[in-house]
Design a protein around this motif. Structure first.
Motif, PDB file in Angstrom:
ATOM      1  N   THR A   1     -13.862  -3.641   7.838  1.00 50.44           N
ATOM      2  CA  THR A   1     -15.225  -3.142   7.926  1.00 50.44           C
ATOM      3  C   THR A   1     -15.679  -2.719   6.531  1.00 50.44           C
ATOM      4  N   GLU A   2     -16.954  -2.474   6.383  1.00 53.46           N
ATOM      5  CA  GLU A   2     -17.485  -2.100   5.077  1.00 53.46           C
ATOM      6  C   GLU A   2     -16.856  -0.804   4.577  1.00 53.46           C
ATOM      7  N   SER A   3     -16.719   0.175   5.474  1.00 53.79           N
ATOM      8  CA  SER A   3     -16.136   1.458   5.061  1.00 53.79           C
ATOM      9  C   SER A   3     -14.663   1.307   4.713  1.00 53.79           C
ATOM     10  N   ALA A   4     -13.936   0.494   5.490  1.00 54.94           N
ATOM     11  CA  ALA A   4     -12.518   0.264   5.191  1.00 54.94           C
ATOM     12  C   ALA A   4     -12.365  -0.476   3.874  1.00 54.94           C
ATOM     13  N   ARG A   5     -13.268  -1.402   3.611  1.00 53.28           N
ATOM     14  CA  ARG A   5     -13.236  -2.154   2.360  1.00 53.28           C
ATOM     15  C   ARG A   5     -13.394  -1.215   1.165  1.00 53.28           C
ATOM     16  N   GLU A   6     -14.297  -0.274   1.282  1.00 53.13           N
ATOM     17  CA  GLU A   6     -14.521   0.673   0.196  1.00 53.13           C
ATOM     18  C   GLU A   6     -13.302   1.558  -0.038  1.00 53.13           C
ATOM     19  N   ARG A   7     -12.654   1.981   1.051  1.00 58.58           N
ATOM     20  CA  ARG A   7     -11.475   2.838   0.912  1.00 58.58           C
ATOM     21  C   ARG A   7     -10.318   2.099   0.248  1.00 58.58           C
TER      22      ARG A   7
ATOM     23  N   PRO B   1       4.501  -5.443   9.811  1.00 60.27           N
ATOM     24  CA  PRO B   1       4.224  -5.040  11.194  1.00 60.27           C
ATOM     25  C   PRO B   1       2.753  -4.696  11.424  1.00 60.27           C
ATOM     26  N   ALA B   2       2.154  -3.945  10.506  1.00 67.36           N
ATOM     27  CA  ALA B   2       0.736  -3.600  10.642  1.00 67.36           C
ATOM     28  C   ALA B   2      -0.136  -4.842  10.498  1.00 67.36           C
ATOM     29  N   LEU B   3       0.240  -5.738   9.587  1.00 68.16           N
ATOM     30  CA  LEU B   3      -0.525  -6.971   9.383  1.00 68.16           C
ATOM     31  C   LEU B   3      -0.493  -7.829  10.646  1.00 68.16           C
ATOM     32  N   GLY B   4       0.694  -7.945  11.254  1.00 71.19           N
ATOM     33  CA  GLY B   4       0.826  -8.735  12.469  1.00 71.19           C
ATOM     34  C   GLY B   4       0.066  -8.148  13.646  1.00 71.19           C
ATOM     35  N   ASP B   5      -0.084  -6.823  13.657  1.00 72.14           N
ATOM     36  CA  ASP B   5      -0.796  -6.143  14.745  1.00 72.14           C
ATOM     37  C   ASP B   5      -2.300  -6.099  14.528  1.00 72.14           C
ATOM     38  N   GLY B   6      -2.755  -6.628  13.410  1.00 73.94           N
ATOM     39  CA  GLY B   6      -4.194  -6.618  13.135  1.00 73.94           C
ATOM     40  C   GLY B   6      -4.695  -5.335  12.501  1.00 73.94           C
ATOM     41  N   ASP B   7      -3.792  -4.449  12.094  1.00 72.83           N
ATOM     42  CA  ASP B   7      -4.181  -3.221  11.392  1.00 72.83           C
ATOM     43  C   ASP B   7      -4.239  -3.541   9.896  1.00 72.83           C
ATOM     44  N   TYR B   8      -5.301  -4.225   9.484  1.00 74.97           N
ATOM     45  CA  TYR B   8      -5.378  -4.736   8.118  1.00 74.97           C
ATOM     46  C   TYR B   8      -5.542  -3.617   7.095  1.00 74.97           C
ATOM     47  N   GLU B   9      -6.332  -2.615   7.409  1.00 79.78           N
ATOM     48  CA  GLU B   9      -6.467  -1.506   6.472  1.00 79.78           C
ATOM     49  C   GLU B   9      -5.129  -0.790   6.297  1.00 79.78           C
ATOM     50  N   GLY B  10      -4.400  -0.588   7.396  1.00 77.75           N
ATOM     51  CA  GLY B  10      -3.092   0.045   7.308  1.00 77.75           C
ATOM     52  C   GLY B  10      -2.119  -0.779   6.483  1.00 77.75           C
ATOM     53  N   ALA B  11      -2.138  -2.105   6.680  1.00 79.27           N
ATOM     54  CA  ALA B  11      -1.237  -2.982   5.933  1.00 79.27           C
ATOM     55  C   ALA B  11      -1.567  -2.965   4.445  1.00 79.27           C
ATOM     56  N   PHE B  12      -2.850  -3.034   4.101  1.00 74.20           N
ATOM     57  CA  PHE B  12      -3.247  -3.070   2.689  1.00 74.20           C
ATOM     58  C   PHE B  12      -3.002  -1.723   2.004  1.00 74.20           C
ATOM     59  N   THR B  13      -3.228  -0.649   2.744  1.00 75.76           N
ATOM     60  CA  THR B  13      -2.953   0.682   2.193  1.00 75.76           C
ATOM     61  C   THR B  13      -1.465   0.862   1.935  1.00 75.76           C
ATOM     62  N   SER B  14      -0.644   0.398   2.885  1.00 70.77           N
ATOM     63  CA  SER B  14       0.809   0.469   2.716  1.00 70.77           C
ATOM     64  C   SER B  14       1.246  -0.351   1.511  1.00 70.77           C
TER      65      SER B  14
END
Length: 269
Positions: free
Chosen positions: A40-46, A134-147
């Protein structure tokens, strides 16, 4: 007067051209390029803010790129070319690391350059992927990129103050003692109850006896003499094989289409 107006007009055109070029360069050099629109736009900014902060502080570019298609390239070639063609990297060595996520066939690839090849060894990238996949596979893209960004920060610091993480010297995963202890107690209690119930229902004919003599047949046991006799001993000794420290460490490298040297690691998610 006309000459002055012409010169002023030419200067304005040159300034606008320079500004547009600088803007395009800034756009190309963004450390987060979400072509697949996974955030999302907000996640992209973070995520972008985190990448910019760590990259500037560590003086090593950390880049994340997502795409819907590899344009016929391999994940390795796409990641390497994107890094080279968009001018990423600090210093003359173009120090940096790029994570590519392709939704076309669910590929990921980490491309390293310059000092990034030293920081992110093959074993280190394997460890990192185990943390964010694991986060990437689950679709938690912000979590995966932050990790991924935080792992890069940790690995860069480790390489600068000591030695790069590599085989035998990887970070230890956090051990949550409360979680594992509670699980062990619950599993142990469960099996103890099952075993106790089985033993109880299999001994319905048994009655409590006050002494052990009740379980011995009369006249069946008459011990007159007892003696322990030591005969001999035998011990087998085998040499334990030690893992060779001369193999498997460091980073394997290759050449991109532009002739630059890159390291890398990848797979599916």
């Amino acid at each position: 007067m006309k000459k002055r107006i012409s010169a002023l007009f030419l200067m304005i055109v040159l300034c606008l051209s320079f500004g547009m070029a600088a803007f395009a360069e800034e756009e190309n050099a963004a450390r987060l390029v979400d072509k697949a629109e996974l955030l999302t736009e907000s996640a992209r900014e973070r995520v972008l803010s985190l990448l910019d902060e760590i990259s500037g502080r560590q003086q090593l570019d950390i880049v994340i790129v997502t795409t819907d298609t590899l344009d016929g390239k391999t994940p390795m070639a796409y990641a390497d070319d994107f890094y080279d063609e968009n001018g990423y990297g600090y210093g003359s060595g173009r120090d940096g690391v790029l994570l590519l996520v392709s939704m076309e066939d669910r590929d990921w690839w980490i491309s390293t350059s310059g000092y990034g090849i030293i920081v992110f060894t093959d074993a280190g990238m394997d460890y990192m992927s185990d943390q964010f996949l694991p986060a990437l596979g689950d679709g938690d893209y912000e979590g995966a990129f932050t990790s991924f960004a935080h792992l890069c920060d940790r690995f860069i610091t480790q390489a600068r103050v000591d030695a790069p993480y590599d085989i035998g010297e990887l970070p230890k995963a956090p051990f949550h003692i409360g979680y594992y202890l509670s699980r062990a107690l619950f599993i142990g209690l469960f099996f103890a109850v099952i075993i106790t119930l089985v033993m109880r229902y299999s001994m319905k004919s048994v009655r409590f006896q006050p002494t052990a003599a009740a379980y011995v047949k009369r006249g069946s046991m008459n011990v007159t003499q007892a003696r322990d006799l030591y005969l001999y001993s035998h011990v087998d000794r085998q040499v334990r094989q030690k893992e060779s420290s001369s193999s498997g460490g460091g980073s394997r490298t290759h050449r991109s289409s532009s002739g630059r040297t890159h390291g890398g690691r990848g797979g599916k998610f």
